[in-house]
Design an enzyme around this catalytic site. Structure first.
Site, PDB file in Angstrom:
ATOM      1  N   SER A 289       1.046  -1.129  -0.013  1.00 24.61           N
ATOM      2  CA  SER A 289      -0.047   0.062  -0.010  1.00 24.61           C
ATOM      3  C   SER A 289       0.700   1.344   0.284  1.00 24.61           C
ATOM      4  CB  SER A 289      -0.856  -0.007   1.081  1.00 24.61           C
ATOM      5  OG  SER A 289      -1.224   1.105   1.506  1.00 24.61           O
TER       6      SER A 289
ATOM      7  N   TYR B   9      -1.316  -0.960  10.740  1.00 26.84           N
ATOM      8  CA  TYR B   9      -1.330  -1.468   9.550  1.00 26.84           C
ATOM      9  C   TYR B   9      -0.121  -0.951   8.690  1.00 26.84           C
ATOM     10  CZ  TYR B   9      -3.067  -1.205   4.536  1.00 26.84           C
ATOM     11  OH  TYR B   9      -3.297  -1.332   3.155  1.00 26.84           O
TER      12      TYR B   9
ATOM     13  N   ALA C 294       2.837  -0.138   9.821  1.00 25.30           N
ATOM     14  CA  ALA C 294       3.974  -0.790  10.221  1.00 25.30           C
ATOM     15  C   ALA C 294       4.133  -2.204   9.434  1.00 25.30           C
ATOM     16  CB  ALA C 294       3.909  -1.175  11.718  1.00 25.30           C
TER      17      ALA C 294
ATOM     18  N   THR D 257     -12.631  -1.090  -2.716  1.00 21.12           N
ATOM     19  CA  THR D 257     -13.450  -2.601  -2.184  1.00 21.12           C
ATOM     20  C   THR D 257     -14.425  -1.930  -0.932  1.00 21.12           C
ATOM     21  OG1 THR D 257     -11.652  -2.852  -0.528  1.00 21.12           O
ATOM     22  CG2 THR D 257     -11.241  -3.652  -2.714  1.00 21.12           C
TER      23      THR D 257
HETATM   24  P1  NDP Z   1     -10.739  -6.879   1.764  1.00 22.98           P
HETATM   25  O1  NDP Z   1     -10.863  -6.493   3.157  1.00 22.98           O
HETATM   26  O2  NDP Z   1     -11.542  -6.759   0.770  1.00 22.98           O
HETATM   27  O3  NDP Z   1     -10.122  -8.395   1.666  1.00 22.98           O
HETATM   28  C1  NDP Z   1      -9.293  -8.907   2.841  1.00 22.98           C
HETATM   29  C2  NDP Z   1      -9.230 -10.548   2.433  1.00 22.98           C
HETATM   30  O4  NDP Z   1      -8.245 -10.986   3.279  1.00 22.98           O
HETATM   31  C3  NDP Z   1     -10.646 -11.054   2.418  1.00 22.98           C
HETATM   32  O5  NDP Z   1     -10.716 -11.918   1.444  1.00 22.98           O
HETATM   33  C4  NDP Z   1     -10.622 -11.705   3.795  1.00 22.98           C
HETATM   34  O6  NDP Z   1     -11.416 -12.690   3.851  1.00 22.98           O
HETATM   35  C5  NDP Z   1      -9.081 -12.011   4.017  1.00 22.98           C
HETATM   36  N1  NDP Z   1      -8.948 -11.864   5.364  1.00 22.98           N
HETATM   37  C6  NDP Z   1      -9.117 -11.145   6.364  1.00 22.98           C
HETATM   38  N2  NDP Z   1      -8.590 -11.677   7.458  1.00 22.98           N
HETATM   39  C7  NDP Z   1      -8.101 -12.596   7.385  1.00 22.98           C
HETATM   40  C8  NDP Z   1      -7.010 -13.677   8.290  1.00 22.98           C
HETATM   41  N3  NDP Z   1      -7.094 -13.517   9.450  1.00 22.98           N
HETATM   42  N4  NDP Z   1      -6.628 -14.783   7.731  1.00 22.98           N
HETATM   43  C9  NDP Z   1      -6.900 -14.865   6.062  1.00 22.98           C
HETATM   44  N5  NDP Z   1      -7.480 -14.067   5.616  1.00 22.98           N
HETATM   45  C10 NDP Z   1      -7.997 -12.879   5.977  1.00 22.98           C
HETATM   46  O7  NDP Z   1      -9.166  -6.116   1.194  1.00 22.98           O
HETATM   47  P2  NDP Z   1      -8.788  -5.268   0.039  1.00 22.98           P
HETATM   48  O8  NDP Z   1      -9.242  -6.219  -1.289  1.00 22.98           O
HETATM   49  O9  NDP Z   1      -9.200  -3.718   0.175  1.00 22.98           O
HETATM   50  O10 NDP Z   1      -7.379  -5.322   0.253  1.00 22.98           O
HETATM   51  C11 NDP Z   1      -6.507  -6.015  -0.674  1.00 22.98           C
HETATM   52  C12 NDP Z   1      -4.924  -5.902  -0.392  1.00 22.98           C
HETATM   53  O11 NDP Z   1      -4.849  -4.484  -0.858  1.00 22.98           O
HETATM   54  C13 NDP Z   1      -4.653  -5.589   1.077  1.00 22.98           C
HETATM   55  O12 NDP Z   1      -3.218  -6.192   1.107  1.00 22.98           O
HETATM   56  C14 NDP Z   1      -4.499  -3.980   1.313  1.00 22.98           C
HETATM   57  O13 NDP Z   1      -3.662  -3.732   2.393  1.00 22.98           O
HETATM   58  C15 NDP Z   1      -4.125  -3.820  -0.200  1.00 22.98           C
HETATM   59  N6  NDP Z   1      -4.717  -2.311  -0.141  1.00 22.98           N
HETATM   60  C16 NDP Z   1      -6.018  -2.188  -0.500  1.00 22.98           C
HETATM   61  C17 NDP Z   1      -6.320  -0.598  -0.654  1.00 22.98           C
HETATM   62  C18 NDP Z   1      -7.735  -0.341  -0.747  1.00 22.98           C
HETATM   63  O14 NDP Z   1      -7.998   0.878  -0.771  1.00 22.98           O
HETATM   64  N7  NDP Z   1      -8.657  -1.321  -0.808  1.00 22.98           N
HETATM   65  C19 NDP Z   1      -5.289   0.570  -0.493  1.00 22.98           C
HETATM   66  C20 NDP Z   1      -3.865   0.177  -0.532  1.00 22.98           C
HETATM   67  C21 NDP Z   1      -3.715  -1.392  -0.195  1.00 22.98           C
HETATM   68  P3  NDP Z   1     -12.048 -13.396   5.135  1.00 22.98           P
HETATM   69  O15 NDP Z   1     -12.621 -12.309   6.139  1.00 22.98           O
HETATM   70  O16 NDP Z   1     -13.003 -14.287   4.785  1.00 22.98           O
HETATM   71  O17 NDP Z   1     -11.139 -14.025   5.905  1.00 22.98           O
END
Ligand code: NDP
Length: 284
Positions: free
Chosen positions: A164, A177, A179, A214
Site C-alpha cells: 500500500s 497497518y 508498520a 473495495t
Molecule cells: P478486503 O478487506 O476486501 O479483503 C481482505 C481479504 O483478506 C478477504 O478475503 C478476507 O477474507 C481476508 N482476510 C481477512 N482476515 C484474514 C485472516 N485473519 N486470515 C486470512 N485471510 C483474512 O481487502 P482489499 O481487497 O481492500 O485489500 C487487498 C489488499 O490490497 C490488501 O493487502 C490491502 O492492504 C491492499 N490495499 C488495499 C487498498 C484499498 O483501498 N482497498 C489500498 C492499499 C492497499 P475473510 O474475512 O473471509 O477471511
C-alpha cells in the site's frame, strides 16, 4: 553529471511501461491467491480464471470462497479450489502451500494479498493488536514464501506482494497497518537482492496501491479520505500483469502513487502536510 544520472535512475526505477503482457501468459499457470473471498483478491481470482489459470484461493470465510470458486469455474479456470483458515497462524500459511504441492506438484505464482482487520483511528496503545496484525499481514507472507520457494525455484516463478501507499508514506490513523506494510518492503527487497546474488530466478513484485473501491476499504475510510477510489477490477488486472511481467514494483493508480513516493524523498514535510490536508478534519 549528477542531474542527468538521477533523471535516468528515476526513469528506470519508476518505469512501468506496457511491456509485452498477454493473457496467454497465465494460461495453465498454477496460482495461489490469498485474501480471495472479497475485494481485490476476489477480482484477481476472476481475471486468472478467465485467463485459464489453475487457482488455489484462501481466506477465512468458507461460504464466500465456495461462491468465488464456483464463479471461477464458470469463467473458465483450468481448475479452482479453496482452503479456508486464518493467516494469524503461520501453520495455516504453510498448510495452504502444502495443498498446492499435493494438488499440482508445483507452483508458478504466489499472490500474497490478505490483511487482517485493523482500525482507522488514533493509535490506542494496543500492543497486542500490533503483534496480531504483524502475524497476519507480515509473518504469514514470510511463512508462505519460505514454504513455496522450492516450488517457485523449480518453475522459475513469481512472488507478488500486495502492499500500500501506507507502506511507503505513513499517514495518521494507520500506525499498526502501516508498520506491517513497511515491513513487507524491507523483507522482500532484501530477499530480492539475495535471489540475484544466488542466481535464483524467482521474481518479486511489490504492489503499491492507493485508495481502491473495495467494500471494506470504502466502509472504513470513505468518511475520512477526500477523493474517489480507483476501481478494484482494473487494480486486480494490473497486479496480475505486473507479476506476469516480473516488474519490481507496481504503482496503482500511478497518477497518485508515483508523485507521492517521489515527494517522500524530496519534500517530506511538504508531503506530510498534504497527507493531513487530504483527510477530513476530526473525522477519524
Ligand atoms: P478486503 O478487506 O476486501 O479483503 C481482505 C481479504 O483478506 C478477504 O478475503 C478476507 O477474507 C481476508 N482476510 C481477512 N482476515 C484474514 C485472516 N485473519 N486470515 C486470512 N485471510 C483474512 O481487502 P482489499 O481487497 O481492500 O485489500 C487487498 C489488499 O490490497 C490488501 O493487502 C490491502 O492492504 C491492499 N490495499 C488495499 C487498498 C484499498 O483501498 N482497498 C489500498 C492499499 C492497499 P475473510 O474475512 O473471509 O477471511
Amino acid at each position: 553529471v549528477l542531474i542527468p544520472l538521477l533523471g535516468l535512475g528515476l526513469a528506470v526505477y519508476f518505469y512501468s511501461g506496457p511491456g509485452n503482457f498477454s493473457e496467454e501468459m497465465l494460461r495453465g499457470k498454477r496460482v495461489i491467491v490469498t485474501g480471495a473471498s472479497s475485494g481485490i483478491g476476489e477480482q484477481m481470482a476472476y481475471h486468472l480464471a478467465r485467463m485459464g489459470a489453475h487457482v488455489l484461493l484462501t481466506a477465512r470465510t468458507e461460504a464466500k470462497l465456495q461462491k468465488v470458486v464456483d464463479k471461477c469455474l464458470d469463467l473458465g479456470a483450468a481448475s479452482a479450489r479453496y482452503v479456508s483458515g486464518s493467516m494469524e497462524s503461520t501453520a495455516f500459511a504453510e498448510e495452504v502451500v502444502k495443498e498446492a504441492e499435493i494438488t499440482w506438484g508445483g507452483l508458478d505464482m504466489l499472490i500474497l494479498n490478505h490483511i487482517g482487520h485493523s482500525f482507522f483511528d488514533f493509535f490506542n496503545g494496543d500492543v497486542d493488536h500490533v503483534r496480531k496484525l504483524m502475524e497476519t499481514n507480515f509473518l504469514s507472507y514470510v511463512a508462505m514464501t519460505v514454504s513455496a520457494l522450492p516450488m517457485l525455484k523449480e518453475s522459475e516463478g513469481s512472488i507478488v506482494v500486495v502492499s500500500s501507499i501506507s507502506g511507503k508514506v505513513a499517514s495518521p490513523f494507520t500506525a499498526p497497518y502501516s508498520a506491517t506494510k513497511f515491513a513487507l518492503e524491507g523483507f522482500f527487497s532484501s530477499l530480492r537482492h539475495e535471489f540475484i546474488i544466488e542466481n535464483v530466478n524467482v521474481s518479486i513484485t511489490l504492489c503499491i496501491l492507493g485508495y481502491i473501491n473495495t467494500e471494506n476499504a470504502v466502509r472504513t475510510v470513505s468518511h475520512v479520505i477526500k477523493g474517489a477510489p480507483a476501481p478494484k477490477e482494473e487494480c486486480a488486472l494490473e497486479i496480475i500483469r505486473s507479476g506476469a511481467l516480473r516488474q519490481r514494483e507496481l504503482h496503482y493508480p500511478a497518477s497518485i502513487v508515483t508523485p507521492t513516493v517521489l515527494l517522500r524523498d524530496f519534500a517530506p514535510d511538504f508531503l506530510d502536510g498534504l497527507v493531513r490536508s487530504n483527510l477530513r478534519h476530526g473525522a477519524a
